[in-house]
Design a protein around this motif. Structure first.
Motif, short mmCIF file in Angstrom:
data_model
loop_
_atom_site.label_atom_id
_atom_site.label_comp_id
_atom_site.label_asym_id
_atom_site.label_seq_id
_atom_site.Cartn_x
_atom_site.Cartn_y
_atom_site.Cartn_z
N ALA A 114 -6.10 10.24 -2.26
CA ALA A 114 -7.18 10.48 -3.21
C ALA A 114 -7.94 11.75 -2.86
O ALA A 114 -8.13 12.08 -1.68
CB ALA A 114 -8.15 9.30 -3.20
N ASP A 145 -11.47 11.77 -7.39
CA ASP A 145 -10.77 10.59 -7.89
C ASP A 145 -11.67 9.35 -7.78
O ASP A 145 -12.38 9.17 -6.79
CB ASP A 145 -9.49 10.34 -7.09
N ARG A 183 -7.81 7.32 2.13
CA ARG A 183 -8.09 6.75 0.81
C ARG A 183 -6.99 7.15 -0.15
O ARG A 183 -6.56 8.32 -0.16
CB ARG A 183 -9.45 7.23 0.28
N TRP A 195 1.37 5.66 -5.50
CA TRP A 195 0.07 5.99 -4.94
C TRP A 195 0.11 7.36 -4.28
O TRP A 195 1.12 7.76 -3.70
CB TRP A 195 -0.36 4.95 -3.91
N GLY A 241 -10.49 1.58 -1.30
CA GLY A 241 -9.28 2.36 -1.51
C GLY A 241 -8.68 2.90 -0.23
O GLY A 241 -7.80 3.76 -0.27
N VAL A 275 -12.83 5.58 -7.14
CA VAL A 275 -12.49 4.62 -6.09
C VAL A 275 -11.78 3.43 -6.72
O VAL A 275 -12.32 2.78 -7.65
CB VAL A 275 -13.74 4.16 -5.33
N VAL A 276 -10.57 3.15 -6.25
CA VAL A 276 -9.75 2.04 -6.73
C VAL A 276 -9.32 1.24 -5.51
O VAL A 276 -8.92 1.83 -4.50
CB VAL A 276 -8.51 2.56 -7.49
N THR A 294 -5.13 6.56 -4.25
CA THR A 294 -5.42 6.30 -5.66
C THR A 294 -4.10 6.26 -6.42
O THR A 294 -3.12 6.89 -5.99
CB THR A 294 -6.35 7.40 -6.23
#
Length: 337
Positions: free
Chosen positions: A318, A322, A294, A315, A263, A324-325, A296
């Motif tokens: 993060a 949150d 990072r 987006w 991410g 992890v994507v 998300t």
């Protein structure tokens, strides 16, 4: 020359010592207040060459990095330099400023700026400029940068002998008395120096970065642990210790592609990357810099957090809670971007 006697009727009576010193102080203040058209001309010209101070800051940052030579030595701390290297710093600053601003060679001093001789002195210790006897009466460009404080200053002063400390060093170089530093005309005073991230990062994080196996792994760890801060080219060079260090940051096998599944976006100095950083509320990468963070997908719980549209989604930065994507792909760019 001040006469230490006054006429009182038929006799000449000495001043009290305090009166003498006060009179000298008044005379020196008057001298300092005299117009100095040459100083004004040089001041205005230098200020016009670099209205924001960004070019001077870059030269000072690059000179310190040049001395550290992190790509070869792995060094990031001024204290690890040899004494001879620290002594050479002033010469390098003088040379690099001349290259950046194309100052002509001086007749008696280092530079000639708008036809006026100007000496150049650098010190990492504020007030530690070593003034040679031949500079008395001339203008001096005084530079100071402190990597520990991440601060720098540049000023101009007309050197006067009575403003200098007496010294007993072999080459007779002197320093400006603290009481007379107010005579310096500051072009920029106590400005932010581009940060030496390795020097200022958490020690445990730094150790983890430097302990990673390969140069690529060290860079991955750097961008993983140092987020939402500008990371300069020299930090990347020092961590990678490889000739192709910039390639190790990019996609196609570099940190950008290695950290995307976690991410993490790594934005460079391209206009499209700076736009993304700005919309996310991050520091904007300057030339040769990177910023990692990072991200998300935006959800209602993120409220009015700054966000950017990438790959058809919104987006945000993060937070620790949150999930992890994988990060979206950064937009393609060209050198003209």
């Amino acid at each position: 020359m001040l006469d230490e006697r006054v006429t009182n009727g038929e006799s000449m009576l000495p001043f009290e010592e305090a009166d003498i010193q006060a009179a000298k102080s008044v005379a020196l203040r008057s001298m300092a207040a005299l117009p100095d058209p040459e100083l004004d001309q040089v001041y205005e010209h230098v200020k016009a060459l670099d209205p924001t101070g960004r070019r001077f800051a870059a030269v000072l940052r690059d000179t310190i990095d040049q001395l550290l030579n992190g790509e070869v030595t792995g060094r990031y701390d001024w204290k690890t330099l040899f004494k001879t290297e620290k002594t050479h710093a002033g010469t390098l600053v003088e040379i690099n400023l001349q290259r950046e601003f194309r100052f002509a060679d001086g007749d008696a001093m280092d530079y000639q700026i708008v036809g006026i001789d100007v000496d150049c002195k650098y010190s990492q210790q504020f007030g530690g400029w070593m003034i040679p006897p031949e500079a008395v009466g001339h203008l001096c460009l005084l530079a100071w940068a402190d990597d520990y404080r991440s601060r720098w200053s540049i000023g101009l002063v007309r050197i006067r002998g009575e403003w200098l400390n007496t010294g007993n060093n072999r080459d007779l170089k002197l320093t400006i008395k603290a009481a007379h530093r107010d005579k310096i005309h500051w072009l920029w005073r106590n400005e932010p120096l581009p940060e030496n991230v390795l020097l200022h990062m958490d020690a445990a994080d730094r150790n983890a970065v430097l302990a990673a196996g390969s140069g690529q792994q060290r860079l991955n760890e750097l961008f993983r642990r140092v987020q939402r801060r500008r990371i300069g080219r020299n930090v990347v060079r020092t961590v990678a210790q490889q000739k192709d260090y910039m390639k190790r940051v990019r996609g196609n096998g570099g940190s950008r592609s290695a950290l995307r599944p976690e991410g993490i976006l790594i934005m460079g100095d391209y206009a499209s990357h700076r736009m993304i950083a700005g919309r996310l509320g991050l520091p904007l990468p300057e030339e040769g810099e990177f910023v990692s963070a990072r991200v998300t997908p935006y959800r209602p719980q993120h409220g009015d957090s700054p966000r950017v549209s990438l790959d058809g989604k919104e987006w945000v930065l993060a937070q620790p809670h949150d999930l992890v994507v994988p990060a979206p792909a950064l937009p393609s760019h060209t050198r003209g971007d």
